[in-house]
Every structure is written in structure tokens, then in C-alpha cells.
Design a protein around this motif. Structure first.
Motif, PDB file in Angstrom:
ATOM      1  N   THR A  88       0.822  -1.201   0.000  1.00  0.00           N
ATOM      2  CA  THR A  88       0.000   0.000   0.000  1.00  0.00           C
ATOM      3  C   THR A  88       0.858   1.252   0.000  1.00  0.00           C
ATOM      4  N   GLU A  89       1.952   1.229   0.747  1.00  0.00           N
ATOM      5  CA  GLU A  89       2.788   2.419   0.909  1.00  0.00           C
ATOM      6  C   GLU A  89       3.502   2.852  -0.366  1.00  0.00           C
ATOM      7  N   VAL A  90       3.545   1.998  -1.386  1.00  0.00           N
ATOM      8  CA  VAL A  90       4.132   2.395  -2.672  1.00  0.00           C
ATOM      9  C   VAL A  90       3.050   2.401  -3.758  1.00  0.00           C
ATOM     10  N   ALA A  91       1.834   2.740  -3.351  1.00  0.00           N
ATOM     11  CA  ALA A  91       0.699   2.840  -4.277  1.00  0.00           C
ATOM     12  C   ALA A  91       0.524   1.557  -5.059  1.00  0.00           C
ATOM     13  N   ALA A  92       0.809   0.472  -4.372  1.00  0.00           N
ATOM     14  CA  ALA A  92       0.474  -0.894  -4.787  1.00  0.00           C
ATOM     15  C   ALA A  92       1.580  -1.628  -5.516  1.00  0.00           C
ATOM     16  N   ILE A  93       2.373  -0.984  -6.378  1.00  0.00           N
ATOM     17  CA  ILE A  93       3.208  -1.793  -7.254  1.00  0.00           C
ATOM     18  C   ILE A  93       4.601  -1.193  -7.418  1.00  0.00           C
ATOM     19  N   ALA A  94       5.622  -2.070  -7.321  1.00  0.00           N
ATOM     20  CA  ALA A  94       7.010  -1.636  -7.467  1.00  0.00           C
ATOM     21  C   ALA A  94       7.766  -2.469  -8.500  1.00  0.00           C
ATOM     22  N   THR A  95       7.552  -3.790  -8.487  1.00  0.00           N
ATOM     23  CA  THR A  95       8.223  -4.665  -9.440  1.00  0.00           C
ATOM     24  C   THR A  95       7.187  -5.549 -10.124  1.00  0.00           C
ATOM     25  N   MET A  96       7.605  -6.162 -11.235  1.00  0.00           N
ATOM     26  CA  MET A  96       6.699  -7.046 -11.961  1.00  0.00           C
ATOM     27  C   MET A  96       7.470  -8.204 -12.565  1.00  0.00           C
ATOM     28  N   LEU A  97       6.892  -9.384 -12.425  1.00  0.00           N
ATOM     29  CA  LEU A  97       7.374 -10.577 -13.121  1.00  0.00           C
ATOM     30  C   LEU A  97       6.461 -10.747 -14.332  1.00  0.00           C
ATOM     31  N   THR A  98       6.977 -10.416 -15.496  1.00  0.00           N
ATOM     32  CA  THR A  98       6.165 -10.366 -16.705  1.00  0.00           C
ATOM     33  C   THR A  98       5.805 -11.772 -17.187  1.00  0.00           C
ATOM     34  N   PRO A  99       4.879 -11.879 -18.127  1.00  0.00           N
ATOM     35  CA  PRO A  99       4.548 -13.207 -18.663  1.00  0.00           C
ATOM     36  C   PRO A  99       5.767 -13.946 -19.201  1.00  0.00           C
ATOM     37  N   GLY A 100       6.656 -13.226 -19.873  1.00  0.00           N
ATOM     38  CA  GLY A 100       7.856 -13.861 -20.411  1.00  0.00           C
ATOM     39  C   GLY A 100       8.836 -14.326 -19.365  1.00  0.00           C
ATOM     40  N   ASP A 101       8.692 -13.785 -18.142  1.00  0.00           N
ATOM     41  CA  ASP A 101       9.589 -14.161 -17.045  1.00  0.00           C
ATOM     42  C   ASP A 101       9.115 -15.393 -16.291  1.00  0.00           C
ATOM     43  N   HIS A 102       7.937 -15.899 -16.627  1.00  0.00           N
ATOM     44  CA  HIS A 102       7.398 -17.050 -15.892  1.00  0.00           C
ATOM     45  C   HIS A 102       8.045 -18.348 -16.378  1.00  0.00           C
ATOM     46  N   THR A 103       9.345 -18.436 -16.103  1.00  0.00           N
ATOM     47  CA  THR A 103      10.125 -19.624 -16.436  1.00  0.00           C
ATOM     48  C   THR A 103      10.505 -20.339 -15.156  1.00  0.00           C
ATOM     49  N   ASP A 104      11.007 -21.551 -15.283  1.00  0.00           N
ATOM     50  CA  ASP A 104      11.386 -22.313 -14.089  1.00  0.00           C
ATOM     51  C   ASP A 104      12.448 -21.596 -13.270  1.00  0.00           C
ATOM     52  N   THR A 105      13.348 -20.879 -13.924  1.00  0.00           N
ATOM     53  CA  THR A 105      14.435 -20.217 -13.192  1.00  0.00           C
ATOM     54  C   THR A 105      14.008 -18.918 -12.533  1.00  0.00           C
ATOM     55  N   LEU A 106      12.965 -18.263 -13.045  1.00  0.00           N
ATOM     56  CA  LEU A 106      12.562 -16.953 -12.519  1.00  0.00           C
ATOM     57  C   LEU A 106      11.255 -16.981 -11.750  1.00  0.00           C
ATOM     58  N   LEU A 107      10.571 -18.111 -11.740  1.00  0.00           N
ATOM     59  CA  LEU A 107       9.226 -18.178 -11.178  1.00  0.00           C
ATOM     60  C   LEU A 107       9.179 -17.785  -9.709  1.00  0.00           C
ATOM     61  N   GLY A 108      10.208 -18.073  -8.965  1.00  0.00           N
ATOM     62  CA  GLY A 108      10.205 -17.759  -7.546  1.00  0.00           C
ATOM     63  C   GLY A 108      10.557 -16.321  -7.235  1.00  0.00           C
TER      64      GLY A 108
END
Length: 513
Positions: free
Chosen positions: A308-328
Motif C-alpha cells: 500500500t505504501e508504494v501505491a500498490a506496485i514496485a516490481t513485476m514478473l512479466t509473462p515472459g519471465d514465468h520460467t522455471d528459473t525466474l518463477l520464484g
């Protein structure tokens, strides 16, 4: 910029486009704008002055959406109340913010008497629900019909847009003051991803008081999209809404995604319209993601990290980032946001080193209402100290390991509960789980797992230990488990670990060993 800006543009460019769909009601942008201008006039007629907070305690509805725009139109401040709170917590937030006008629906009208008794300032209650209007409350629709529309104040810039209360599980809630500039900065960062367009049909199933849903709502308003609204998250209702209204985007938490993917009716619905499924609050496990991909074959998954203190969003894991190595991971900083990992002296730590995640940018809050000391403790030199522990890899991806307060120290080793939870969640019998530290005479704290099994399944302590041993280090493996039917949740749908710890730490002065 200001929150009502997108509404004006939509009325100018496509006034007949449907703005809101709720039950059997559909309202175009032109119709909604007229109602919003009249509701703003009603607010002024009720004595709401410039900069005055106006509160709403309600399930999701098209009237909630109108409220979010009518209040700034009237040059006032929105105060969305957490629907999970007790009357005492609600009354505290109203008094703390000096909110003298409260909107309520049929779900919360029975609480009004108790709230009135405990609130020092509440004077007017507007009924925004369905059916008969309770005594001593004003009728929302009558106010709209009887009030003359007023010009938009075009409240914006660094003026306060809303007081968004957070907390309430470890003491009194804190009112986060966010300006229009704070919110619009996050919105522009989200729109820069290209994940939304004017044809977006956004489903609101998570609570509209929560800033995560507010973010998607505001993105939709900015581009003139359509908002499909259900009162609350209910798997059959959500599945039906997606199919009937050809929903393209929504935001959920991983638990909700899991409940949808595992619901027997999922396969019976046409969910092919879904383009993007946003989630936050926690990473999603590989097992849950695989089931969700099967249920939503055309959807791309997007994780947003923030608070909430950063108006909801600071980072994003994009659709292309949803790989086994980046999923976590929690993804990388969005264009509007700067993120660092720092030590106790606020010095940036080397990549791969765990520290506190801090955030800087135009989306960082103005501060906590009436709490200068708490503000100074977390907002230092323009950097919001999130209280989350994590590290950043060489490519700039943020790995959230846990809330710093949730770290378990067992036998001198640090264990991050999120890592253990991810391992347990991969077991096919596990629906939900939470990992906490509990007192142990030998280890100081021991890793304890509270587990909800999937329907028709069960699991033993030995099975959980064998399963997790293959995924994480031995000292992180649970030394005890508890099987339960449900987990306590906050209004935002997050697991309340404090409630789980209470039975174990009640007799202890310290909450860690």
C-alpha cells in the motif's frame, strides 16, 4: 494528473461504451459520468468539505466504482474501509481520519449501530446496497436522483487522493496517505507494460477496498475499459462471470488462483477470453501455476510485488519471465520505480546478499496519517523500507525471501518461511499451508507447518518431511505439522500468521527465541 481524468476522456471519445457491469445493471461511460457528477453534488450537499475523507464499507459493486470517482470529483478524499475489520477497528479508522460520512451496503448495515457507538465523528450513513433502506440511513439512489451535478474539482497532483488503512493485525491500523500523483505514477508504470488496452474487460473479484484491485480499476478507467464486478470472490461466480462477459484481465492472490484451477466446474466453463491474470501477495508455486495454465489456456500470468505504501506496485514478473528459473522471483523494477537491497545502515548490499527491500519513486506514500514517528521509521531519505527481506540477482530480479519479522531462527540458522511453504505446496495433497516458528527448548524455535489438504486427500508428518527433504536443506524441513480445515485470512486474503503463532507464544514475552 488526477483520478477522474480517464473518465472525461472516455466520455469524450466513446460515451456509449459500457463502463460497469454488475448483476443485471450495465452503465455506459456517459451514464456513469452523470451519476458521478450528481453524487459529488450530493456529497457537497451533505456538508462534505474540501480535503475531507469520505468512507465506504461495502462489498464490490458498480456503486463502489462510482464512489471512487465522485469523492475526488467533489474535492474530497476516499477512505475505503477494510471489510474484514471489527466495529472497533472500523470506528478507530473513522475517528482517526475524521470521516464523518460513511457509505455501507446490505452486508455491513447491521454493523452500523456498533460503529456509531464507538466512533467519535460519524454523523451520516448512506445506504449503497440493494433492497430496503434501513432506518436512519440515506438512500444512495435518491441522493443521486435528487442532486444537481457539479463541475469536477479535478483534484490532482500532490493533493491527497485517499487514506488507505493497512495493518490492524498487530495493533491499530495505519492510514497510508497517497496523493493523486502517487497513484497515477503507479498507473503509468503499469500501463507502460502494454498489458492493458481500451478493450480490456477487467473482473473485480478481490475486494475493491484493497489497493491491488484499485490499481487494476484505475488502469481500466484510464484507458476507458469495461469493469465486470462481482460482490466478492466466489469460484463459481468468478468462472461464470469470465465466461458470460468475456473477461480479459483480473487480479487475484495465489490462493484464489488455486481455488479456481482446482474447482470441478472450471473445465465446464469457457475461459479462453482471459489474456492476463495478475497475482500478488506471494509467489506462485510451480504446481499451482501448472494447474492454472491448464485451466486458463490462453492467459498469460503476471506477478506484481508492492505494498500500500508504494501505491500498490514496485516490481513485476512479466509473462515472459514465468520460467522455471525466474518463477520464484518478484520480477524487476517497473519504469516508475527504483528498488534496492540494503543492510541495517541503509547501505546497498552486494548482489545475492539478503537485506531489506527498499523502494523509491513518485509512487511512495506521503506518510502515515497522524503517525509521524511510524512514518519516520519506514520513510528515510525518500526510500520506503518495506520490512521484506530479499536479495537481487545480477540481472536485477528481486527475490523476496520473507517478511523480516517472519524469519525463523532455529539452531542458529535463518529459515525463511516462504521457502519452506513453496516446498510444502508442491506436494499433491496440499491445498494451502503456512509455516511459522514456535518455541523449542533445544533449537530456540522450530519450523512448524499448518496445512490445509486438498479435498479428498490427506497427508502425514512423515510424508511432508520426506517430500521437503528433497527440495530444501534439512534444517529447514518442518519438525512438526498441524492439519486444519482453514487458515485465518486478512481482508486482503493474506494468511494471518500472527493468529497462528498466538497459541504457541501466548505465554512468552518475546515472539522469537
Amino acid at each position: 494528473m488526477y483520478l477522474t481524468q480517464g473518465l472525461h476522456r472516455a466520455v469524450q471519445q466513446h460515451p456509449e461504451r459500457v463502463m460497469t457491469i454488475y448483476r443485471d445493471r450495465r452503465r455506459t461511460y456517459a451514464e456513469a459520468a452523470q451519476r458521478i457528477a450528481a453524487l459529488a453534488g450530493a456529497l457537497r450537499g451533505l456538508g462534505v468539505g474540501d480535503d475531507e475523507p469520505v468512507a465506504i464499507l461495502s462489498l464490490n459493486s458498480d456503486r463502489y466504482s462510482e464512489f471512487l470517482l465522485a469523492v475526488p470529483w467533489a474535492n474530497a478524499v476516499i477512505n475505503p474501509v477494510n471489510i474484514r475489520w471489527s466495529p472497533a477497528e472500523i470506528a478507530y479508522s473513522l475517528t482517526d481520519s475524521d470521516s464523518r460520512v460513511l457509505f455501507v451496503d446490505e452486508a455491513f448495515a447491521p454493523m452500523v449501530a456498533a460503529i456509531r457507538e464507538q466512533s467519535e465523528c460519524l454523523r451520516t450513513v448512506v445506504y449503497c446496497g440493494e433492497g430496503l433502506v434501513p432506518e436512519s440511513m440515506l438512500d444512495y439512489e435518491e441522493l443521486v436522483a435528487a442532486s444537481d451535478p457539479i463541475p469536477d474539482a479535478r483534484r490532482g497532483g500532490h493533493a491527497v487522493a485517499g487514506v488507505f488503512y493497512t495493518g490492524g493485525t498487530t495493533g491499530f491500523p495505519k492510514g497510508v496517505l497517497l496523493s493523486h500523483a502517487n497513484l497515477q505514477t503507479s498507473i503509468l508504470g503499469g500501463l507502460a507494460t502494454g498489458l492493458f488496452d481500451k478493450d480490456s474487460r477487467i473482473l473485480h473479484a478481490t475486494p475493491m477496498f484493497h489497493l491491488a484491485d484499485h490499481f487494476l480499476w484505475a488502469c481500466g478507467v484510464s484507458l476507458g475499459g469495461t469493469h465486470v464486478i462481482v460482490p466478492a470472490f466466489d469460484p463459481p461466480a468468478v468462472l461464470a462471470a469470465i465466461q458470460e462477459h468475456r473477461v480479459t484481465e483480473t487480479v487475484l492472490i495465489p490462493i484464489m488462483i488455486q481455488l479456481l484451477a482446482d474447482h470441478p466446474a472450471a473445465a465446464e466453463h469457457d475461459l479462453s477470453s482471459m489474456r492476463h491474470l495478475f497475482y500478488g501477495g506471494a509467489p506462485i508455486s510451480r504446481a499451482v501455476l501448472d494447474r492454472a495454465v491448464a485451466a486458463f489456456p490462453h492467459a498469460r500470468f503476471v506477478q506484481a510485488y508492492g505494498m500500500t505504501e508504494v501505491a500498490a506496485i514496485a516490481t513485476m514478473l512479466t509473462p515472459g519471465d514465468h520460467t522455471d528459473t525466474l518463477l520464484g522471483t518478484a520480477g524487476r523494477a517497473l519504469p516508475h520505480s527504483e528498488v534496492r537491497i540494503v543492510d541495517a545502515e541503509d547501505l546497498e548490499v552486494p548482489r545475492g546478499t539478503v537485506g531489506e527491500i527498499v523502494v523509491c519513486g513518485g509512487h511512495v506514500m506521503l506518510g502515515y496519517l497522524n503517525k509521524p514517528e511510524e512514518t519516520a521509521a519506514v520513510l528515510r531519505d525518500g526510500w520506503m523500507h518495506t520490512g521484506d527481506g530479499g536479495f537481487m540477482d545480477d540481472a536485477g530480479y528481486v527475490h523476496v525471501v520473507d517478511r523480516l519479522k517472519d524469519m525463523i531462527i532455529t539452531g542458529g540458522e535463518n529459515v525463511y518461511s516462504a521457502e519452506v511453504e513453496n516446498a510444502i505446496s508442491a506436494h499433491p495433497a496440499v491445498a494451502l499451508c503456512a509455516v511459522i516458528g514456535i518455541p523449542d527448548p533445544t533449537w530456540g524455535e522450530r519450523v512448524h507447518a499448518v496445512i490445509v489438504c486438498r479435498a479428498g486427500r490427506t497427508v502425514t508428518f512423515e510424508e511432508i518431511r520426506e517430500h521437503t527433504k528433497a527440495l530444501i536443506a534439512g534444517y529447514k524441513v518442518p519438525r512438526s505439522i498441524e492439519i486444519t480445515e482453514s487458515l485465518p485470512l486478512s481482508g486482503a486474503g493474506k494468511i494471518l500468521k500472527r493468529a497462528l503463532r498466538k497459541q504457541f507464544w501466548n505465554e512468552s514475552e518475546r515472539q522469537v527465541s
